[in-house]
Scaffold this motif. Structure first.
Motif, PDB file in Angstrom:
ATOM      1  N   CYS A 188       0.817  -1.218   0.000  1.00  0.00           N
ATOM      2  CA  CYS A 188       0.000   0.000   0.000  1.00  0.00           C
ATOM      3  C   CYS A 188       0.849   1.265   0.000  1.00  0.00           C
ATOM      4  N   LEU A 189       2.113   1.130   0.327  1.00  0.00           N
ATOM      5  CA  LEU A 189       3.044   2.258   0.430  1.00  0.00           C
ATOM      6  C   LEU A 189       2.687   3.242   1.549  1.00  0.00           C
ATOM      7  N   PHE A 233       4.656   6.871   2.531  1.00  0.00           N
ATOM      8  CA  PHE A 233       4.018   8.176   2.621  1.00  0.00           C
ATOM      9  C   PHE A 233       4.067   8.716   4.042  1.00  0.00           C
ATOM     10  N   LYS A 252      15.448  13.854  -2.980  1.00  0.00           N
ATOM     11  CA  LYS A 252      15.168  14.784  -4.065  1.00  0.00           C
ATOM     12  C   LYS A 252      16.180  15.934  -4.087  1.00  0.00           C
ATOM     13  N   ASP A 253      16.590  16.392  -2.892  1.00  0.00           N
ATOM     14  CA  ASP A 253      17.519  17.531  -2.854  1.00  0.00           C
ATOM     15  C   ASP A 253      18.983  17.093  -2.866  1.00  0.00           C
ATOM     16  N   ARG A 296       5.678  12.204   4.803  1.00  0.00           N
ATOM     17  CA  ARG A 296       4.720  13.185   5.322  1.00  0.00           C
ATOM     18  C   ARG A 296       5.165  13.699   6.686  1.00  0.00           C
ATOM     19  N   ILE A 297       5.583  12.759   7.527  1.00  0.00           N
ATOM     20  CA  ILE A 297       5.875  13.141   8.900  1.00  0.00           C
ATOM     21  C   ILE A 297       7.281  13.734   9.037  1.00  0.00           C
ATOM     22  N   PHE A 318       1.192   3.495  10.435  1.00  0.00           N
ATOM     23  CA  PHE A 318       0.440   3.542   9.190  1.00  0.00           C
ATOM     24  C   PHE A 318       0.567   2.266   8.367  1.00  0.00           C
ATOM     25  N   GLY A 355       7.074  16.628   5.562  1.00  0.00           N
ATOM     26  CA  GLY A 355       5.891  17.463   5.327  1.00  0.00           C
ATOM     27  C   GLY A 355       5.416  17.475   3.884  1.00  0.00           C
ATOM     28  N   THR A 356       5.906  16.538   3.077  1.00  0.00           N
ATOM     29  CA  THR A 356       5.438  16.458   1.689  1.00  0.00           C
ATOM     30  C   THR A 356       5.005  15.024   1.410  1.00  0.00           C
ATOM     31  N   ALA A 357       4.437  14.807   0.245  1.00  0.00           N
ATOM     32  CA  ALA A 357       4.188  13.436  -0.185  1.00  0.00           C
ATOM     33  C   ALA A 357       5.233  13.124  -1.241  1.00  0.00           C
ATOM     34  N   SER A 358       6.067  12.146  -0.967  1.00  0.00           N
ATOM     35  CA  SER A 358       7.154  11.850  -1.884  1.00  0.00           C
ATOM     36  C   SER A 358       7.610  10.422  -1.675  1.00  0.00           C
ATOM     37  N   LEU A 359       7.898   9.751  -2.753  1.00  0.00           N
ATOM     38  CA  LEU A 359       8.452   8.395  -2.601  1.00  0.00           C
ATOM     39  C   LEU A 359       9.960   8.479  -2.460  1.00  0.00           C
ATOM     40  N   GLN A 360      10.517   9.457  -3.146  1.00  0.00           N
ATOM     41  CA  GLN A 360      11.955   9.637  -3.155  1.00  0.00           C
ATOM     42  C   GLN A 360      12.496   9.991  -1.771  1.00  0.00           C
ATOM     43  N   ASP A 361      11.724  10.741  -1.010  1.00  0.00           N
ATOM     44  CA  ASP A 361      12.206  11.232   0.275  1.00  0.00           C
ATOM     45  C   ASP A 361      11.828  10.332   1.446  1.00  0.00           C
TER      46      ASP A 361
END
Ligand code: SF4
Ligand code: SF4
Ligand code: SF4
Lengths: 168, 578
Positions: free
Chosen positions: A49-50, A54, A139-140, A58-59, A155, A62-68
């Protein structure tokens, strides 16, 4: 299950010994030091479900990202195949720390590895050092390292993940 | 979040992307944006299999950000009905589009030869697919997985031989076990020489206020996993309805000749779960895991040598390829699902086309010469397998007619009375009463999911509802689903996404909407879709209701033509169409 053996049998045996050692320390009246560690307790229960990925981004960002996300769900042979949960196993003697040339990854006395983002140059040496593939550049361009915070555990709908306490 | 539309022109081999904030502001996303783009792109009266007919893939503002907002929508001109084509798929496409940074993708034209599109973030390549043309949908997916970047975060959507052969009810397989099944998107792909689209990306989805986002997320997540809002999808899955509907006399059997199946026990969701289920899966971003996978073990020699195939099942395929064809074994149903999966056929249409053909064959409207010796008989699984293969190969006029759907085949060979289509689309697995019939007849894509008439009937079975109350419910669902499908959420989670929760979730991603805004939008989306439908020739006053519906007892007893007429009259009046 390939890389799902993030928690290998050998690791478990070592851990049991460590726990025993800690218990005997306790018997001698010394206060045992503990650290929290994320454990992939039942990888075979994963439904892909990933939610964990997420939760992590998210926590922690603060974004939704698979990379991070510090935890990665991979598929071997597509979705017909098995899911593989790739995440830091909190090594006793972490090779990522040894590989990091800029001191961005630091092992604390209690065994936790902390990441100093401002020191990370994005060289990717840690990525090469971790055979599991548990540390990668986000990402960065800076390392994404699991903090063993346990946010993902809450989760995961299928009890794949647990937060355990291990002796420091 | 930049709200962009990616345009890909297969004829010219070009692609470009345009920022269209206005479009997303007005139409929100998903199906709202999809229908608007279809209006912009599709010339009136275009042949759905011509280069002029576009394919639009779109997602909405909540995809990738909130639990169970797990779908992407495809909008096109249906090769099956020649009017609105709209289909939803779960899996990972919604995520891949989000992280590739494209909320909508428009595919135009026709490639010169077999091709596939590879989208990796902003990079779009149109690649040669000659070597996988003709390859079944599962294998094609496996091959592309080896060649394309983005493991773990990409989506691969592709057609099988049915789409290539322009079977009018061919679907598109999405990742694994998910589909753009209905209304023939697979044929549209095939007509464009498009075998597959692979999408991946590494963008992140930013929100204006991370704390608020987490707060709303937690609330929706808790509602998803902790309440019974989705309970029925957890355990046995949708196939629990086989026994339920059978008991309620609403389970279409042998082409709707009956509504309870004497062998239903053998193909019930419980049997599948106990004997064949070996794993459950989720679409990315959903904690439920409703995708049920069965292991189909078949011996290929007398020496205990087996092949094991992993087949996903649900209520609808067990109805269409099971009770509806009189198939009384779970293995038989799984084999038929597996053939559809590999060929890339929509399971509902495939089953209903075969059930019409079986009855027509029984009544000597079709000869063994026409079927090329294939016995079309209830429960004859081998016969059905070879018929499905022949529908794809279309070796003669009869199979070519079947490949155009039950509406077309029955117009050619007779038996319209028992050709179970509404609005030209083969019907779903319910004969629960008038709301199910009306719902599929008036629904924008003639799907049971347009307004869930079947559930309104079931409500009426417990507490009497007047025709007017039923119509009101249908209209309410028609409109509100337009909004939910713009987000784009999984309809199984519609109980989680109350109007209040939708407003909160949109607020958390920086989109301010009131309840009133959403109502107006739902109505506007519905109207826009009807504008397209009417423009392309759909006329509700001439829509056909197969006589079989009135002869076979439903959950609410026999439905009379008068009831339907009355409900249609009320519906038209309430829509202001009188
Ligand atoms: S990231 Fe470091 S501590 Fe974690 S598993 Fe890899 S090497 Fe070990
Ligand atoms: S324990 Fe925390 S940092 Fe590690 S993967 Fe889970 S959420 Fe991410
Ligand atoms: S949250 Fe649990 S079930 Fe879902 S992908 Fe992660 S480990 Fe698997």
């Amino acid at each position: 299950m390939g890389g799902a053996a993030v928690e290998s049998a050998a690791g478990d045996a070592k851990e049991t010994q460590a726990v025993q050692a800690a218990t005997s320390e306790k018997a001698r009246g010394e206060k045992p030091k503990k650290r929290r560690r994320l454990k992939v307790a039942h990888p075979e229960r994963c439904i892909g479900c990933l939610g964990c990925m997420f939760a992590c981004s998210r926590i922690n960002t603060g974004t939704a990202s698979l990379q991070d996300s510090a935890i990665k769900i991979q598929t071997r042979g597509g979705i017909e195949g098995d899911f593989v949960v790739v995440v830091c196993r909190g090594c006793e003697n972490p090779p990522c720390v040894r590989a990091c040339p800029s001191g961005a990854l630091e092992r604390k006395e209690d065994g936790r590895v902390v990441f100093h983002k401002e020191l990370c140059t994005g060289c990717g040496k840690c990525e090469e050092a971790c055979l599991i593939g548990a540390i990668s550049l986000g990402k960065d361009g800076k390392a994404i390292k699991c903090k063993h915070c346990g946010a993902c555990v809450a989760f995961c709908p299928h009890d794949v993940l647990e937060l355990e306490e291990v002796p420091a | 979040m930049l709200r962009k539309v990616l345009y890909i022109d297969l004829s010219r081999g070009e692609s470009w992307s345009i920022e269209r904030q206005d479009l997303f502001d007005e139409w929100l996303g998903g199906t709202g944006v999809g229908i608007r783009l279809l209006m912009e792109e599709c010339p009136e009266g275009a042949d759905p299999l011509s280069p002029a007919a576009p394919i639009i893939l779109s997602i909405g503002p909540l995809n990738g950000l909130f639990p169970v907002a797990t779908k992407a929508v495809a909008t096109f001109k249906s090769p099956l009905t020649s009017e609105l084509g709209e289909s939803y798929a779960g899996g990972r496409l919604h995520l891949a589009m989000r992280f590739a940074g494209h909320e909508a993708i428009v595919i135009r034209g026709r490639a010169q030869g077999p091709s596939y599109i590879s989208i990796s973030g902003g990079k779009v390549l149109i690649k040669d697919a000659t070597s996988i043309w003709g390859v079944d949908a599962q294998t094609a997916g496996m091959i592309l997985r080896e060649h394309e970047p983005g493991m773990g975060r990409r989506s691969i959507i592709r057609i099988g031989p049915a789409g290539e052969a322009l079977v009018r009810f061919a679907g598109v397989v999405v990742d694994t076990y998910r589909h753009f099944g209905r209304l023939g998107l697979g044929a549209t792909f095939g007509s464009k020489n498009l075998k597959a689209v692979v999408v991946s990306g590494t963008e992140r989805a930013e929100v204006p206020d991370a704390r608020r986002y987490r707060e709303v997320y937690n609330r929706l997540y808790a509602k998803t996993v902790q309440t019974d809002a989705m309970e029925k999808y957890h355990d046995i899955g949708t196939s629990v309805n086989i026994n339920v509907l059978n008991w309620l006399k609403g389970l279409p059997t042998k082409n709707f000749q009956l509504t309870s199946f004497s062998e239903a026990e053998k193909i019930s969701g419980e049997v599948f779960a106990d004997k064949y289920l070996f794993r459950r899966l989720s679409c990315a971003g959903c904690p439920i895991g409703c995708v049920h996978i069965a292991a189909l073990k078949t011996a290929f020699s007398p020496h205990h040598e087996f092949e094991v195939r992993k087949v996903s099942y649900d209520f609808e395929p067990i109805y269409s390829l099971g009770s509806n064809l009189g198939v009384s074994s779970a293995e038989g149903v799984l084999q038929l699902i597996d053939v559809c999966e590999r060929m890339g056929l929509d399971v509902i249409s495939a089953g209903v086309v075969l059930s019409w053909a079986t009855e027509a064959y029984e009544r000597d409207m079709i000869t063994p010469q026409e079927t090329l010796g294939v016995p079309l008989q209830w429960n004859n699984v081998q016969g059905y397998i070879s018929a499905l293969e022949k529908i794809v190969k279309a070796p003669n006029e009869f199979y070519a007619a079947l490949a155009r759907g039950a509406e077309f085949a029955s117009a050619r060979y007779g038996g319209q009375d028992f050709a179970m289509t509404l609005g030209g689309n083969e019907v779903a697995g319910y004969h629960t009463g008038p709301a199910s019939m009306l719902g599929q007849l008036v629904g924008v894509r003639h799907s049971h999911l347009d307004n869930a008439g079947y559930s309104i009937d079931q409500k009426a079975a417990k507490k009497q509802l007047s025709p007017e109350e039923m119509v009101d419910e249908i209209i309410k669902e028609d409109n509100s689903r337009g909004v939910f499908n713009s987000l784009v959420g999984c309809l199984f989670a519609r109980g989680v996404y109350t109007e209040e929760n939708i407003i909160d979730a949109l607020g958390a991603v920086g989109i301010a909407k009131t309840g009133e805004d959403l109502h107006l939008l739902g109505k506007k989306i519905f109207d826009e879709k009807y504008k397209f439908k009417t423009r392309e020739g759909f006329d509700l006053s001439r829509a056909r209701l197969p006589g079989r519906f009135f002869k076979t007892v439903s959950t609410l007893g026999k439905v009379t033509p008068e009831t339907m007429e009355e409900m249609l009259r009320i519906y038209r009046k309430k829509r202001g169409w009188s």
